[in-house]
Write an enzyme that holds these catalytic residues in place. Structure first.
Site, PDB file in Angstrom:
ATOM      1  NE  ARG A   1       7.589 -10.506   6.299  1.00 53.06           N
ATOM      2  CZ  ARG A   1       7.097  -9.383   6.790  1.00 53.06           C
ATOM      3  NH1 ARG A   1       7.541  -8.894   7.919  1.00 53.06           N
ATOM      4  NH2 ARG A   1       6.131  -8.725   6.153  1.00 53.06           N
TER       5      ARG A   1
ATOM      6  CD  GLU B   1       9.836  -4.042   3.334  1.00 49.31           C
ATOM      7  OE1 GLU B   1       9.093  -5.022   3.143  1.00 49.31           O
ATOM      8  OE2 GLU B   1      10.704  -4.016   4.220  1.00 49.31           O
ATOM      9  CG  HIS B   2       6.497  -1.732  -1.121  1.00 50.96           C
ATOM     10  ND1 HIS B   2       5.136  -1.913  -1.257  1.00 50.96           N
ATOM     11  CD2 HIS B   2       6.695  -1.174   0.097  1.00 50.96           C
ATOM     12  CE1 HIS B   2       4.536  -1.447  -0.158  1.00 50.96           C
ATOM     13  NE2 HIS B   2       5.451  -1.014   0.682  1.00 50.96           N
TER      14      HIS B   2
ATOM     15  CG  ASP C   1       6.362  -8.986  -2.018  1.00 50.46           C
ATOM     16  OD1 ASP C   1       6.074  -7.827  -2.396  1.00 50.46           O
ATOM     17  OD2 ASP C   1       5.769  -9.560  -1.074  1.00 50.46           O
TER      18      ASP C   1
ATOM     19  N   GLY D   1       3.402  -5.353  10.972  1.00 47.34           N
ATOM     20  CA  GLY D   1       4.326  -5.569   9.873  1.00 47.34           C
ATOM     21  C   GLY D   1       5.312  -6.700  10.122  1.00 47.34           C
TER      22      GLY D   1
ATOM     23  CG  ASP E   1       4.339 -11.431   4.779  1.00 47.11           C
ATOM     24  OD1 ASP E   1       5.459 -10.970   4.498  1.00 47.11           O
ATOM     25  OD2 ASP E   1       3.321 -10.733   4.966  1.00 47.11           O
TER      26      ASP E   1
ATOM     27  CE1 TYR F   1       1.688  -4.677  -0.476  1.00 42.90           C
ATOM     28  CE2 TYR F   1      -0.378  -5.416  -1.442  1.00 42.90           C
ATOM     29  CZ  TYR F   1       0.941  -5.648  -1.123  1.00 42.90           C
ATOM     30  OH  TYR F   1       1.522  -6.844  -1.460  1.00 42.90           O
TER      31      TYR F   1
HETATM   32  P1  ADP Z   1       0.585  -8.398  10.285  1.00 46.72           P
HETATM   33  O1  ADP Z   1       0.541  -9.642   9.459  1.00 46.72           O
HETATM   34  O2  ADP Z   1       1.614  -7.424   9.812  1.00 46.72           O
HETATM   35  O3  ADP Z   1       0.723  -8.671  11.745  1.00 46.72           O
HETATM   36  P2  ADP Z   1      -2.090  -8.162   9.288  1.00 46.72           P
HETATM   37  O4  ADP Z   1      -3.037  -7.033   9.284  1.00 46.72           O
HETATM   38  O5  ADP Z   1      -1.701  -8.761   7.994  1.00 46.72           O
HETATM   39  O6  ADP Z   1      -0.802  -7.646  10.086  1.00 46.72           O
HETATM   40  O7  ADP Z   1      -2.643  -9.335  10.174  1.00 46.72           O
HETATM   41  C1  ADP Z   1      -3.144  -9.082  11.457  1.00 46.72           C
HETATM   42  C2  ADP Z   1      -4.429  -9.849  11.657  1.00 46.72           C
HETATM   43  O8  ADP Z   1      -4.162 -11.270  11.717  1.00 46.72           O
HETATM   44  C3  ADP Z   1      -5.106  -9.536  12.956  1.00 46.72           C
HETATM   45  O9  ADP Z   1      -5.938  -8.394  12.844  1.00 46.72           O
HETATM   46  C4  ADP Z   1      -5.914 -10.800  13.218  1.00 46.72           C
HETATM   47  O10 ADP Z   1      -7.096 -10.812  12.451  1.00 46.72           O
HETATM   48  C5  ADP Z   1      -5.005 -11.884  12.663  1.00 46.72           C
HETATM   49  N1  ADP Z   1      -4.159 -12.469  13.728  1.00 46.72           N
HETATM   50  C6  ADP Z   1      -2.827 -12.532  13.741  1.00 46.72           C
HETATM   51  N2  ADP Z   1      -2.373 -13.158  14.853  1.00 46.72           N
HETATM   52  C7  ADP Z   1      -3.457 -13.487  15.572  1.00 46.72           C
HETATM   53  C8  ADP Z   1      -3.662 -14.146  16.840  1.00 46.72           C
HETATM   54  N3  ADP Z   1      -2.649 -14.559  17.583  1.00 46.72           N
HETATM   55  N4  ADP Z   1      -4.923 -14.321  17.261  1.00 46.72           N
HETATM   56  C9  ADP Z   1      -5.959 -13.894  16.525  1.00 46.72           C
HETATM   57  N5  ADP Z   1      -5.834 -13.279  15.343  1.00 46.72           N
HETATM   58  C10 ADP Z   1      -4.607 -13.055  14.859  1.00 46.72           C
HETATM   59 MG    MG Z   2       0.026  -9.768   7.414  1.00 42.26          MG
END
Ligand code: ADP
Ligand code: MG
Length: 399
Positions: free
Chosen positions: A43, A49-50, A52, A139, A187, A237
């Site tokens: 999304r 922002e900030h 929720d 993000g 999210d 955060y």
């Molecule tokens: P965002 O949600 O903003 O992308 P986050 O840090 O919350 O960032 O989430 C990212 C984490 O989610 C990755 O480090 C991984 O652990 C997990 N993740 C997300 N998509 C995948 C994927 N396609 N395959 C494996 N892990 C994933």
């Molecule tokens: Mg995330």
């Protein structure tokens, strides 16, 4: 959008192409066709922002980038999981005790499996392959997309459809408990509930949703990934959340949703100028989000743009969650301005790196993207990743 502008994009597969590739990778790895295929989108938050975790409003859209999972039943007592993006194969528990362990990418899935089990819905063993076009950790909520895809898979597998709100909350709990991230509800709600060509105005207090059409094909959402992520993210955060809670407590309100501009001064006097600025951001951002909805309904794109720039300034100066790279991306967009086809731009997501979201005239998208890429690279030496999106459909079963 031209190929040049998306050249640095990690993957530009359409959902149909992604599903076809996942299906054939699954076939190759497990020697049979998958019985189920599900998809859940990332999304982008247009504004709000900030807000929720302060009981306020947010205005996200699902993006047409998805986590896709293909799966089939197996004879085993566990689930075998291939992470095609991370190049890893792991095993998940589907029965017995499912306690949060060391956090890895599989934690997000394990948390969802545990959430279903807590409702008495136990999966049997299965094989699965996960692949995504949502950039990880930028993000755009790849984590929620992963959780929601998992929940959608379990719904298909167990033939039990959860109430959408319950499903989103189950996924949020998975992230809290198994990934240790105290995220708000935006999210997971977005990945579950968003619909094609609409933004989702989510009241984070009542958890009610109002869909706001964004179907004017002359206007396009342009996402620019700064491709930086500063390490502050987690700690800052938590600190912002604590500051907001302290300010709300001091004011005697349930959350800053109930605070008024008059009270900014009260907070400033009692707790100091930093707290005053935090409160001012939250109050003004909630108002901007509602004003943005009204402006979008009237197609007042210049007004939407002004609100987006104001949101960015507030996040930069009052909430202090932006960074040089995000500020630069917004500055470049603002310099291009409406004459070059940009209505507005702001950082999106938690901050300290990740992406900006801009609203641009569809006919100018290519030239705007090319200018941003060139000027950002000139100043930082970093190649940004840009792509356009239309508000996409929420999680659904493909097969
Ligand atoms: P965002 O949600 O903003 O992308 P986050 O840090 O919350 O960032 O989430 C990212 C984490 O989610 C990755 O480090 C991984 O652990 C997990 N993740 C997300 N998509 C995948 C994927 N396609 N395959 C494996 N892990 C994933
Ligand atoms: Mg995330």
């Amino acid at each position: 959008m031209s190929e040049d502008a998306t050249a640095s994009s990690p993957s530009c597969l359409s959902l149909a192409e992604l599903c076809a590739e996942v299906e054939s990778q699954f076939q190759e790895r497990f020697g049979q066709a998958p019985q189920w295929i599900v998809a859940a989108p990332g999304r982008v938050n247009l504004i709000g922002e900030h807000t929720d975790y302060n009981g306020g409003f947010v205005l996200p859209a699902a993006i047409d980038r998805y986590v896709v999972i293909a799966a089939s039943p197996s004879d085993e007592e566990t689930a075998r999981l291939v992470g095609a993006d991370v190049g890893e194969e792991v095993v998940l528990h589907v029965r017995g005790s499912m306690e949060p362990g060391q956090v890895t990418w599989a934690s997000y899935l394990q948390g969802v499996v545990a959430g279903f089990a807590a409702r008495g819905c136990y999966a049997s063993g299965f094989n699965a392959l996960v692949r995504s076009t949502v950039p990880l950790g930028s993000g755009l909520s790849s984590s929620a997309a992963l959780e929601v895809a998992t929940a959608t898979l379990l719904e298909a597998m167990l033939e039990c459809e959860l109430d959408p709100v319950e499903k989103a909350l189950l996924c949020q709990q998975a992230e809290h408990k198994f990934a240790g991230v105290p995220c708000g509800i935006m999210d997971q709600f977005s990945s579950v509930l968003c619909q094609q060509d609409t933004l989702m105005l989510l009241d984070c207090r009542s958890q009610s949703v109002e869909l706001v059409p964004l179907d004017d094909t002359d206007v396009t959402i342009l996402i620019a990934n700064s491709n930086v992520k500063h390490e502050l993210t987690g700690g800052e955060y938590a600190r912002r959340r604590a500051e907001c809670e302290a300010a709300a407590k001091m004011l005697g309100v349930r959350s800053l949703r109930d605070a008024t501009f008059d009270q900014v001064e009260v907070v400033r006097t009692a707790l100091g100028s930093t707290y005053g600025r935090r409160v001012r951001h939250v109050i003004s951002e909630i108002a901007r989000t509602l004003d943005t909805v009204a402006a979008i309904r009237d197609s007042r794109w210049q007004d939407v743009g002004r609100l987006m720039y104001a949101s960015h300034e507030s996040l930069r100066d009052d909430y202090e969650v932006s960074c040089d790279e995000l500020n630069l991306l917004v500055d470049i967009a603002q310099q291009l301005g409406e004459t070059e086809g940009v209505f507005g731009s702001r950082m999106t997501g938690g901050g300290f790196g990740g992406c900006t979201v801009s609203l641009v005239k569809t006919s100018s998208t290519d030239s705007v993207a090319a200018s941003i890429i060139e000027r950002y690279f000139q100043r930082t030496g970093i190649q940004p990743t840009l792509f356009t999106t239309r508000p996409a459909r929420g999680a659904h079963r493909i097969k």
